[in-house]
Design a protein around this motif. Structure first.
Motif, PDB file in Angstrom:
ATOM      1  N   LEU A   1       0.688  -1.487   0.004  1.00 38.15           N
ATOM      2  CA  LEU A   1       0.198  -0.227   0.016  1.00 38.15           C
ATOM      3  C   LEU A   1       0.792   1.332   0.184  1.00 38.15           C
ATOM      4  O   LEU A   1       0.631   2.174  -0.665  1.00 38.15           O
ATOM      5  N   GLN A   2       2.053   1.152   1.032  1.00 36.93           N
ATOM      6  CA  GLN A   2       2.822   2.487   0.807  1.00 36.93           C
ATOM      7  C   GLN A   2       3.498   2.614  -0.477  1.00 36.93           C
ATOM      8  O   GLN A   2       3.688   3.891  -1.033  1.00 36.93           O
ATOM      9  N   ALA A   3       3.865   1.468  -1.166  1.00 32.34           N
ATOM     10  CA  ALA A   3       4.589   1.700  -2.589  1.00 32.34           C
ATOM     11  C   ALA A   3       3.636   2.098  -3.583  1.00 32.34           C
ATOM     12  O   ALA A   3       3.938   3.124  -4.329  1.00 32.34           O
ATOM     13  N   LEU A   4       2.305   1.729  -3.469  1.00 33.99           N
ATOM     14  CA  LEU A   4       1.370   2.189  -4.192  1.00 33.99           C
ATOM     15  C   LEU A   4       0.952   3.780  -4.228  1.00 33.99           C
ATOM     16  O   LEU A   4       0.990   4.333  -5.164  1.00 33.99           O
ATOM     17  N   ILE A   5       0.904   4.067  -3.045  1.00 34.02           N
ATOM     18  CA  ILE A   5       0.579   5.577  -2.917  1.00 34.02           C
ATOM     19  C   ILE A   5       1.921   6.343  -3.063  1.00 34.02           C
ATOM     20  O   ILE A   5       1.532   7.781  -3.793  1.00 34.02           O
ATOM     21  N   SER A   6       3.115   6.099  -2.586  1.00 42.44           N
ATOM     22  CA  SER A   6       4.149   6.868  -2.924  1.00 42.44           C
ATOM     23  C   SER A   6       4.502   6.962  -4.425  1.00 42.44           C
ATOM     24  O   SER A   6       4.779   8.017  -4.843  1.00 42.44           O
ATOM     25  N   SER A   7       4.093   5.865  -5.119  1.00 40.54           N
ATOM     26  CA  SER A   7       4.558   5.922  -6.620  1.00 40.54           C
ATOM     27  C   SER A   7       3.509   6.581  -7.284  1.00 40.54           C
ATOM     28  O   SER A   7       3.666   7.370  -8.383  1.00 40.54           O
ATOM     29  N   LEU A   8       2.147   6.891  -6.782  1.00 39.32           N
ATOM     30  CA  LEU A   8       1.204   7.651  -7.730  1.00 39.32           C
ATOM     31  C   LEU A   8       1.543   9.018  -7.209  1.00 39.32           C
ATOM     32  O   LEU A   8       1.032   9.871  -8.000  1.00 39.32           O
ATOM     33  N   LEU A   9       2.207   9.490  -6.077  1.00 36.24           N
ATOM     34  CA  LEU A   9       2.449  10.628  -5.789  1.00 36.24           C
ATOM     35  C   LEU A   9       3.775  11.294  -6.086  1.00 36.24           C
ATOM     36  O   LEU A   9       3.958  12.403  -6.060  1.00 36.24           O
ATOM     37  N   THR A  10       4.572  10.504  -6.071  1.00 35.78           N
ATOM     38  CA  THR A  10       6.153  11.043  -6.274  1.00 35.78           C
ATOM     39  C   THR A  10       6.540  11.234  -7.814  1.00 35.78           C
ATOM     40  O   THR A  10       7.165  12.315  -8.173  1.00 35.78           O
ATOM     41  N   ASN A  11       6.154  10.310  -8.751  1.00 35.21           N
ATOM     42  CA  ASN A  11       6.654  10.841 -10.121  1.00 35.21           C
ATOM     43  C   ASN A  11       7.900  10.981 -10.359  1.00 35.21           C
ATOM     44  O   ASN A  11       8.312  11.608 -11.130  1.00 35.21           O
ATOM     45  N   ALA A  12       8.778  10.040  -9.595  1.00 37.32           N
ATOM     46  CA  ALA A  12      10.431  10.421  -9.676  1.00 37.32           C
ATOM     47  C   ALA A  12      11.104   9.021  -9.337  1.00 37.32           C
ATOM     48  O   ALA A  12      10.920   8.825  -8.018  1.00 37.32           O
ATOM     49  N   SER A  13      11.529   8.520 -10.238  1.00 35.61           N
ATOM     50  CA  SER A  13      12.265   7.169  -9.732  1.00 35.61           C
ATOM     51  C   SER A  13      13.536   7.565  -8.853  1.00 35.61           C
ATOM     52  O   SER A  13      13.681   6.640  -7.938  1.00 35.61           O
ATOM     53  N   ALA A  14      14.286   8.275  -9.129  1.00 33.11           N
ATOM     54  CA  ALA A  14      15.707   8.460  -8.571  1.00 33.11           C
ATOM     55  C   ALA A  14      15.385   9.153  -7.038  1.00 33.11           C
ATOM     56  O   ALA A  14      15.876   8.854  -5.882  1.00 33.11           O
ATOM     57  N   GLY A  15      14.287  10.017  -7.059  1.00 29.91           N
ATOM     58  CA  GLY A  15      13.847  10.597  -5.749  1.00 29.91           C
ATOM     59  C   GLY A  15      13.119   9.345  -4.794  1.00 29.91           C
ATOM     60  O   GLY A  15      13.436   9.457  -3.531  1.00 29.91           O
ATOM     61  N   GLN A  16      12.276   8.468  -5.480  1.00 37.70           N
ATOM     62  CA  GLN A  16      11.620   7.605  -4.836  1.00 37.70           C
ATOM     63  C   GLN A  16      12.559   6.569  -4.075  1.00 37.70           C
ATOM     64  O   GLN A  16      12.691   6.004  -3.090  1.00 37.70           O
ATOM     65  N   TYR A  17      13.582   6.131  -5.128  1.00 35.16           N
ATOM     66  CA  TYR A  17      14.724   5.572  -4.550  1.00 35.16           C
ATOM     67  C   TYR A  17      15.394   5.892  -3.249  1.00 35.16           C
ATOM     68  O   TYR A  17      15.774   5.089  -2.435  1.00 35.16           O
ATOM     69  N   ALA A  18      15.909   7.030  -3.498  1.00 39.71           N
ATOM     70  CA  ALA A  18      16.390   7.860  -2.369  1.00 39.71           C
ATOM     71  C   ALA A  18      15.591   7.808  -1.192  1.00 39.71           C
ATOM     72  O   ALA A  18      16.163   7.537  -0.057  1.00 39.71           O
ATOM     73  N   ASN A  19      14.402   8.165  -1.450  1.00 37.24           N
ATOM     74  CA  ASN A  19      13.539   8.157   0.014  1.00 37.24           C
ATOM     75  C   ASN A  19      13.427   6.972   0.573  1.00 37.24           C
ATOM     76  O   ASN A  19      13.442   6.658   1.829  1.00 37.24           O
ATOM     77  N   TYR A  20      13.333   5.913  -0.065  1.00 34.43           N
ATOM     78  CA  TYR A  20      13.222   4.199   0.206  1.00 34.43           C
ATOM     79  C   TYR A  20      14.553   3.911   1.158  1.00 34.43           C
ATOM     80  O   TYR A  20      14.398   3.392   2.098  1.00 34.43           O
ATOM     81  N   ALA A  21      15.518   4.299   0.700  1.00 32.65           N
ATOM     82  CA  ALA A  21      16.943   3.975   1.108  1.00 32.65           C
ATOM     83  C   ALA A  21      16.901   4.823   2.524  1.00 32.65           C
ATOM     84  O   ALA A  21      17.178   4.232   3.490  1.00 32.65           O
ATOM     85  N   LEU A  22      16.615   6.044   2.538  1.00 32.58           N
ATOM     86  CA  LEU A  22      16.491   6.818   3.670  1.00 32.58           C
ATOM     87  C   LEU A  22      15.645   6.210   4.579  1.00 32.58           C
ATOM     88  O   LEU A  22      15.949   6.244   5.891  1.00 32.58           O
ATOM     89  N   ILE A  23      14.498   5.716   4.434  1.00 26.82           N
ATOM     90  CA  ILE A  23      13.487   4.969   5.179  1.00 26.82           C
ATOM     91  C   ILE A  23      13.973   3.816   5.681  1.00 26.82           C
ATOM     92  O   ILE A  23      13.878   3.724   7.096  1.00 26.82           O
TER      93      ILE A  23
END
Length: 250
Positions: free
Chosen positions: A46-68
């Motif tokens: 669910l978190q992946a679905l929501i974050s992907s719908l709202l982020t629209n940025a692969s590098a930024g989302q990868y960085a966020n996951y790594a920081l989380i």
């Protein structure tokens, strides 16, 4: 002058959707790989679905996951996401210059929110003014595939071997090459600019001082530097000015 109603065209929307299909397939593959990584750091479907719908940025989302996964604070996550995605400000500004002057602001706001590297490329390479509904069509096909791919990647977890999930990330780079190569074939100036971007991107990634900069910062430096030089040396005549010259010549 165009009115808001004249922007919509089913033909243009469908054309954008056709361009968005291969982008969506690339997004699905890379999103799946990102989802596998997200599962490793504790991201739920669910978190992946929501974050992907709202982020629209692969590098930024990868960085966020790594920081989380590293237990970073919310402020740190926001700061890194801003740095990783700041190049989209340049893309949105460039795309805004290609829109018809009477394009309503709500169209500009929506386009700015959904612009990615690939969606920007297919939109900006269209001749003439960019119709918002062309980009909307591409977004309708591409963005959901990114969210679906990320979600399924999280659900798959450790089922797939690591070498297979890593290989999926190559699809996005191949797709981006498929976007820029046709434009390079049509215009030698564009081809030279692309080659220079490859060369200087490699140099900045390996030079001692520049290598410490984030990837997003290096992209911004290259974008402003190369585009400014090319625009100064090879200016593109405004269409209205060209038409006026032809008229005056008659």
């Amino acid at each position: 002058m165009n009115t808001n109603s004249t922007f919509y065209s089913k033909r243009i929307l469908v054309e954008g959707m056709k361009y968005g299909i291969p982008i969506g397939l690339g997004y699905f593959a890379v999103g799946f790989s990102l989802g596998v990584f997200g599962r490793d750091v504790g991201i739920t479907p669910l978190q992946a679905l929501i974050s992907s719908l709202l982020t629209n940025a692969s590098a930024g989302q990868y960085a966020n996951y790594a920081l989380i996964g590293a237990g970073a604070t919310l402020l740190e996550i926001v700061a890194v996401a801003f740095i990783a995605n700041i190049r989209y400000i340049l893309m949105s500004t460039a795309l805004a210059q290609r829109l018809s002057p009477d394009t309503p602001y709500f169209h500009r706001f929506i386009l700015g929110n959904y612009i990615t590297d690939e969606l920007f490329a297919v939109s900006i390479l269209k001749p003439g003014s960019v119709n918002p509904y062309f980009t909307y069509g591409a977004v309708l096909m591409a963005s959901p595939m990114w969210a679906i791919g990320t979600t399924l990647g999280v659900m798959a977890g450790d089922v797939l071997p690591e070498n297979i999930s890593s290989a999926l990330s190559v699809a996005l780079y191949g797709m981006f090459l498929a976007i820029i190569i046709p434009a390079a074939k049509k215009n030698r100036v564009v081809a030279c600019a692309i080659l220079l971007s490859f060369l200087f991107s490699y140099l900045l990634a390996n030079l001692p001082m520049a290598a410490s900069l984030s990837e997003g910062t290096r992209v911004i430096i290259l974008t402003i530097g190369i585009s400014s030089v090319v625009a100064f040396l090879f200016p593109v005549k405004d269409e209205d000015s060209s038409e006026k010259e032809v008229t005056d010549g008659k």
